[in-house]
Design an enzyme around this catalytic site. Structure first.
Site: not given
Length: 551
Positions: A468, A191, A119-120
């Site tokens: 985001s 996501c 993630c990120d």
């Protein structure tokens, strides 16, 4: 072998004794030692399953004659920390992750590294460490989450954020919101849209540090486990051939990554992470380079948040290799770039075809003739700002309106949710940059609320913070220099006219040069009580145009 420094020779008997305390045999100690940097934890849906992938990597390493040694890094979920003080620790955690991998790989001189993020900030943090350490390295991510389904329509995390605004306007009931909340994120994985995590996992392929389809095989597919085993095999080949990140990360490699980013409409955060990774590799990557590549690269994919498709659709359409093959038809890809497969990018994509021309459109039928990101410059952003053009409604590509200024995300969000916005306004959220936040918080809550209350075609949002990958609308971020560094955004006043010209790449405060200069001369930095890691981070971090690197 690099690991001989800690295990070979008479004087290393105490070291071997400690390895034997781990249960390692003489044969295992003699073999190449491969460090596995695993970011598994129980607080990020994208990382919950990473231990299973690590076990698969270990199996591959052992079958290829190596000894895997696993260690862990931190990891933070941007979705869960969105909209509160926790978000200040997201971008700043990138540096901690890079430093922790460096610390382990220097303390224990592994012969090779396998990076397991998802993630990120974890993905770029680990890629930064790979470039910095320059030992044979391969990355295998946890893979994307599947999209959820609500009343026959695909939904994802961005849907939930936007639904909050819809409840505020009466367009949706709280009952429906609770139902969406329960189905939008159906299981493990990053996501489901082309948000920051999936953008960076796909670009890891293009940068040549991950195997093909690393960015798109869904987290729950058995293909993901098989890919992890292949990564375990492949790191042993990289060690044998001494293929290092410095052999792979060249200027042309980063140009490939920018081209693919523009073609699939990636997150604006890639413009923070790619320059930061490039910096570790000794390569200068300017925002102007992004604009130049964007101008010649068509936008061929339309994934959430800007469009209807998700990463699972992109994968079924052929994923990154098919997209790269399509771009190479117009020589938009440097095919000679070396990758961790041991082959060139051109060899990796040879024979690949688009399997769904609606998800990956052909060059002759793009969604837009130019790339998904645009970098704006002007007196309001002398060092640049970024917008995800592919997620902006056509009616907002050019806009002029009065400023409405807020000194924090929370102040702005309250006004938005109370439905006190005025059509045509330009919302300015400042003191949210890398220094000013500190930590450069993402503004998904305000952008999603604006979309949710139906104002994303009527107001723009500017910030020295960031967005985001799930944000959409006329949301312009990374304004540099930031307010805390004395940038022009610090002296914008309510009612000032602001000009936004995305096609013209301009962002201007419509006041005279003399007035702007006078305001800046009278500006004084704020005094802010900080402690712990954020205090050190705020002192060292640079504005967004540098990639928010530490100096």
């Amino acid at each position: 072998m690099r690991s001989d420094r800690m295990k070979k020779g008479l004087e290393r008997a105490p070291h071997r004794s400690l390895f034997k305390a781990l249960g390692l045999t003489d044969r295992e100690i003699q073999q190449p030692m491969i460090g596995i940097a695993n970011s598994a934890n129980e607080v990020i849906p994208g990382h919950l399953h990473l231990q299973q992938l690590s076990d698969a990597v270990k199996a591959g390493i052992r079958m290829a004659g190596g000894t895997p040694l696993e260690f862990y890094t931190i990891g933070i979920c941007d979705g869960i920390i969105m909209g509160h003080e926790g978000m200040k620790y997201s971008l700043s955690s990138r540096e901690l992750i890079a430093d922790s991998v460096e610390s382990m790989a220097m303390a224990y001189p592994f012969d090779g590294l396998v990076l397991i993020p998802n993630c990120d900030k974890i993905v770029p943090g680990m890629l930064m460490s790979a470039a910095r350490l320059n030992i044979p390295t391969i990355l295998i991510s946890g893979g994307p989450m599947l999209a959820g389904e609500f009343h026959g329509k695909e939904v994802d995390l961005a849907t939930v954020f936007e639904s909050v605004g819809k409840v505020q306007t009466g367009e949706m009931s709280e009952k429906d919101l609770i139902e969406i909340e329960g189905c939008a994120c159906p299981g493990v994985g990053s996501c489901a849209g082309m948000f920051t995590a999936n953008s960076m996992n796909c670009l890891a392929e293009v940068l040549g540090l991950a195997l093909p389809y690393n960015g798109t095989i869904p987290a729950v597919f058995a293909d993901r486990i098989r890919l992890a085993k292949e990564a375990g095999f492949q790191i042993m080949d990289l060690v044998k051939k001494d293929i290092r990140p410095s052999n792979i990360l060249k200027k042309k490699t980063f140009e490939n990554a920018i081209a693919v980013d523009m073609a699939f409409g990636g997150s604006t955060n890639t413009s923070l992470h790619l320059p930061a990774i490039a910096k570790e590799a000794g390569i200068e990557l300017s925002l102007q380079a992004f604009n130049e590549i964007s101008e010649r690269t068509p936008h061929l994919c339309n994934m959430s948040p800007g469009g209807p498709h998700h990463i699972q659709d992109f994968h079924r359409a052929g994923g990154v290799p098919s997209l790269m093959m399509e771009l190479s038809r117009q020589n938009l890809i440097h095919r000679e770039a070396i990758t961790v497969t041991g082959k060139t990018a051109g060899e990796n994509i040879k024979g690949k075809k688009i399997l769904n021309p609606e998800v990956i459109r052909p060059l002759e039928k793009p969604y837009h003739p130019v790339g998904g990101l645009v970098f704006l410059f002007g007196n309001l952003a002398p060092e640049g700002a970024v917008v995800k053009r592919s997620a902006v409604d056509e009616s907002m590509l050019k806009h002029q309106g009065p400023a409405r200024v807020f000194d924090s995300e929370e102040e702005a969000l309250k006004v938005i949710l109370d439905r006190k916005l005025v059509k045509g306004e330009v919302i300015v959220i400042r003191y949210e940059g890398p220094k000013g936040g500190p930590g450069m918080r993402e503004m998904l809550a305000p952008t999603a609320a604006i979309a949710g209350v139906g104002m994303d075609r009527e107001v723009a949002l500017l910030t020295d913070g960031r967005f985001s990958g799930a944000s959409r609308g006329a949301a312009i971020g990374h304004i540099s220099p930031e307010a805390e560094a004395g940038g022009s955004i610090a002296v914008v006043q309510n009612g000032d006219l602001i000009e936004i010209d995305i096609p013209g790449k301009r962002l201007n405060l419509l006041i005279s040069d003399e007035k702007l200069k006078k305001r800046l001369s009278q500006w004084k930095p704020r005094k802010k009580a900080l402690k712990g890691y954020l205090k050190r981070y705020a002192r060292l971090v640079q504005s967004a145009h540098t990639g928010a690197i530490l100096e």
